[in-house]
Design an enzyme around this catalytic site. Structure first.
Site, PDB file in Angstrom:
ATOM      1  N   ALA A  24       1.065  -1.091   0.216  1.00 33.39           N
ATOM      2  CA  ALA A  24       0.024   0.380   0.300  1.00 33.39           C
ATOM      3  C   ALA A  24       0.459   1.012   0.120  1.00 33.39           C
ATOM      4  CB  ALA A  24      -1.043  -0.136   1.310  1.00 33.39           C
ATOM      5  N   PHE A  35      -4.872   0.968   3.520  1.00 35.24           N
ATOM      6  CA  PHE A  35      -5.746   0.668   4.413  1.00 35.24           C
ATOM      7  C   PHE A  35      -5.765   0.662   5.789  1.00 35.24           C
ATOM      8  CE2 PHE A  35      -8.201  -2.778   5.947  1.00 35.24           C
ATOM      9  CZ  PHE A  35      -9.463  -2.664   5.087  1.00 35.24           C
ATOM     10  N   ILE A 107      -5.472  -2.861  -4.792  1.00 36.61           N
ATOM     11  CA  ILE A 107      -5.503  -3.675  -6.148  1.00 36.61           C
ATOM     12  C   ILE A 107      -6.393  -2.157  -6.736  1.00 36.61           C
ATOM     13  CG2 ILE A 107      -7.087  -5.184  -3.980  1.00 36.61           C
ATOM     14  CD1 ILE A 107      -8.894  -2.958  -3.187  1.00 36.61           C
ATOM     15  N   HIS A 123      -4.406  -9.538  -4.798  1.00 40.05           N
ATOM     16  CA  HIS A 123      -5.115  -9.301  -4.440  1.00 40.05           C
ATOM     17  C   HIS A 123      -6.717  -8.518  -5.378  1.00 40.05           C
ATOM     18  CE1 HIS A 123      -3.782  -8.645  -0.599  1.00 40.05           C
ATOM     19  NE2 HIS A 123      -3.826 -10.524  -0.489  1.00 40.05           N
ATOM     20  N   CYS A 151     -25.373  -5.477 -14.713  1.00 42.90           N
ATOM     21  CA  CYS A 151     -25.440  -6.186 -15.851  1.00 42.90           C
ATOM     22  C   CYS A 151     -25.846  -6.450 -17.373  1.00 42.90           C
ATOM     23  CB  CYS A 151     -25.001  -7.776 -15.727  1.00 42.90           C
ATOM     24  SG  CYS A 151     -24.387  -8.114 -17.522  1.00 42.90           S
ATOM     25  N   CYS A 154     -27.517  -9.311 -18.404  1.00 48.54           N
ATOM     26  CA  CYS A 154     -28.401 -10.244 -17.570  1.00 48.54           C
ATOM     27  C   CYS A 154     -28.800  -9.245 -16.421  1.00 48.54           C
ATOM     28  CB  CYS A 154     -28.181 -11.277 -17.096  1.00 48.54           C
ATOM     29  SG  CYS A 154     -26.629 -10.761 -15.832  1.00 48.54           S
ATOM     30  N   SER A 193       4.424  -3.574   4.360  1.00 37.00           N
ATOM     31  CA  SER A 193       4.955  -3.527   5.822  1.00 37.00           C
ATOM     32  C   SER A 193       5.631  -5.840   5.951  1.00 37.00           C
ATOM     33  CB  SER A 193       3.556  -4.171   7.072  1.00 37.00           C
ATOM     34  OG  SER A 193       2.271  -4.787   6.887  1.00 37.00           O
TER      35      SER A 193
END
Length: 244
Positions: A24, A35, A107, A123, A151, A154, A193
């Site tokens: 991070a 985070f 992410i 992740h 979506c 669908c 970390s």
């Protein structure tokens, strides 16, 4: 710090199979909140009234699908964040054929945005979304431009392609990451970390010559490292680039 920079420069110049492992801290300079640090994303999410672990879990997705979509649109879609000096430096070393690529715990997708091609996102990534039923895929750009929640094929909800609490890490991604680490001559850890498992445990697969850890704080692997730099990462890389 200059002596450390010189040692880092020498190691990089004499390496041809560098693997990067990022956490991070690398994205903090891009405005992406760490985070778990004080005032980070964990604290922000806690204001929602539920624990961050629950809001980022398969349980919440199943219990309240529409609430889950509300949550990630509000908290996770980072439209204004751009790669920083570190992301671009890592991408350039791959282009220069000195690097095998990057393994990341992040992410945010910023490594790919910077031009890195060989990225193992442990992740998952917010750059990709998919339908929970028909698995139709969407890019983050498309989702944000169209404020997409369901979506178009669908009608079911779409979710980011990240690993939620309660889900297993992608085994192909793990395999690729271990292969990168095992075949590297130099492993450079940046902004991690090295306490989040099982991701951090991958470091133990390194068999090369130089383990370098650049992180603001100490890590459990510092005693195994050939070079530890506890300085601001952007300053370190900016100085390195200036002296190269």
């Amino acid at each position: 710090m200059n002596r450390n920079i010189e040692q880092l420069k020498d190691i990089i110049n004499n390496s041809s199979r560098i693997t990067f492992f990022t956490g991070a801290g690398v994205s903090v300079a891009s405005g992406v909140p760490d985070f778990r640090s004080m005032g980070g994303l964990f604290d922000e999410i806690s204001k929602e009234g539920y624990s961050p672990e629950y809001l980022l879990s398969t349980n919440y997705l199943q219990d309240d699908p529409e609430g889950f979509v509300d949550f990630y649109h509000k908290r996770l879609l980072l439209a204004d964040k751009q790669p920083n000096t570190i992301h671009h430096w890592i991408a350039q070393l791959e282009k220069d054929h000195q690097s095998l690529g990057v393994i990341t715990q992040n992410i945010d997708g910023l490594h790919s945005d910077a031009g890195s091609l060989n990225v193992d996102e442990l992740h998952g990534t917010l750059n990709q979304f998919y339908c929970v039923d028909c698995f139709n895929e969407y890019s983050k750009t498309y989702v944000m431009e169209h404020h997409l929640r369901h979506c178009e094929s669908c009608g079911s909800i779409i979710r980011p392609d990240i690993v939620l609490y309660g889900e297993m890490l992608n085994q192909n991604t793990i395999f690729n990451a271990i292969n990168k680490i095992e075949t590297a001559d130099t492993l450079i850890v940046l902004g991690s970390s090295l306490v989040v498992q099982p991701a951090a445990g991958l470091i133990s697969n390194f068999k090369g010559q130089n383990l370098i850890i650049i992180n603001r704080d100490a890590t459990p692997y510092d005693h195994n490292a050939d070079l530890v730099i506890n300085e601001d990462m952007v300053s370190v890389i900016s100085t390195l680039n200036h002296e190269s």
